[in-house]
Write an enzyme that holds these catalytic residues in place. Sequence first.
Site, PDB file in Angstrom:
ATOM      1  N   ASP A 188       0.806  -1.093  -0.153  1.00 22.46           N
ATOM      2  CA  ASP A 188       0.102   0.004   0.102  1.00 22.46           C
ATOM      3  C   ASP A 188       0.981   1.110   0.065  1.00 22.46           C
ATOM      4  O   ASP A 188       2.112   1.232   0.259  1.00 22.46           O
ATOM      5  CB  ASP A 188      -1.039   0.107   1.072  1.00 22.46           C
ATOM      6  CG  ASP A 188      -2.225   0.653   0.798  1.00 22.46           C
ATOM      7  OD1 ASP A 188      -2.227   2.009   0.688  1.00 22.46           O
ATOM      8  OD2 ASP A 188      -3.336   0.080   0.991  1.00 22.46           O
ATOM      9  N   TYR A 235     -13.037   5.003 -14.343  1.00 16.02           N
ATOM     10  CA  TYR A 235     -12.965   4.109 -13.380  1.00 16.02           C
ATOM     11  C   TYR A 235     -13.589   2.746 -13.852  1.00 16.02           C
ATOM     12  O   TYR A 235     -12.975   1.567 -13.852  1.00 16.02           O
ATOM     13  CB  TYR A 235     -13.531   4.457 -11.912  1.00 16.02           C
ATOM     14  CG  TYR A 235     -13.520   3.488 -11.026  1.00 16.02           C
ATOM     15  CD1 TYR A 235     -12.358   3.304 -10.051  1.00 16.02           C
ATOM     16  CD2 TYR A 235     -14.721   2.534 -10.590  1.00 16.02           C
ATOM     17  CE1 TYR A 235     -12.334   2.336  -9.190  1.00 16.02           C
ATOM     18  CE2 TYR A 235     -14.704   1.484  -9.677  1.00 16.02           C
ATOM     19  CZ  TYR A 235     -13.470   1.348  -8.968  1.00 16.02           C
ATOM     20  OH  TYR A 235     -13.362   0.616  -7.946  1.00 16.02           O
TER      21      TYR A 235
END
Length: 277
Positions: free
Chosen positions: A46, A163
């Site tokens: 991350d 997206y």
Amino acid sequence: MGFEMERKDWNVEGKVVLVTGGANGVGAGLVRELLARNARHVAFLDVAEREGSTLESELNNKFGALRAKFIKCNIADETELNHAYQQIINKYRRLDVLVNNAAILSNDEDNYRAMIDVNLCGTIASTLKAVGVMRSDKGGNGGTVINVSSLLAFNPSTHLPVYGATKAAVLQFTNYLATEDSYSTTNVRIVTVCLGPTDTALLHRKNSENFAKNSQRLTSRVPERQRVGSAVNGIIDVIQRAENGSTWIIANDKPATDVTKNIHESSRILSNVTDIL
């Protein structure tokens, strides 16, 4: 190896698992649940360093030293991704399961390149690296890759076109890669999970400042959000029983549903378009 033995081997117990986008939301929930189900080691990537380091400490205190490993990594940066994979292989000497969960949701006009780089290019790069490590014909032990897509892959959205397009591309890429010939050669299952709206920070109005200015519109268009736990349990269920090349939907707090036949039928219908040329 018989069918029952193969299914038993799909259990997460004793496996080395990598989760991208693992510091928050569904990713963090998945890291926690994998360790609770006795995965041997869970590494997670991350860009959120503070949250990732905190989660690593929490999980190692709870489950035992070295069970969890956080690596700060932007999966869209190939140098960082290569370094992360090298750390994992050096530390664990194997990789059994990859869940490509990392994604960006933001205003399409302002951040379309970032969404393409993370949601699609990062997923492709991570998938190919994992297959290279896992494939049994190259010295690996076989394994499983789960690529996380979205219901927007099926339902085009005017308010999130980029997206949605990246998630549709993830679905197509995964299905193209997951051929039976490839599986029989590599012993690596490749599966798609399409999540419905899930109650994570991406859909919280109070966190909209983390995204582009128009992302608040999304919250008013999502009538029902499933719990993070429902998404997490669904993904683990898919890991433990999905066939290579299959596609699953996890939405509305319901169990994971296999929609592979629907995908194949839609592909058959669309392929008939070429008949008119």
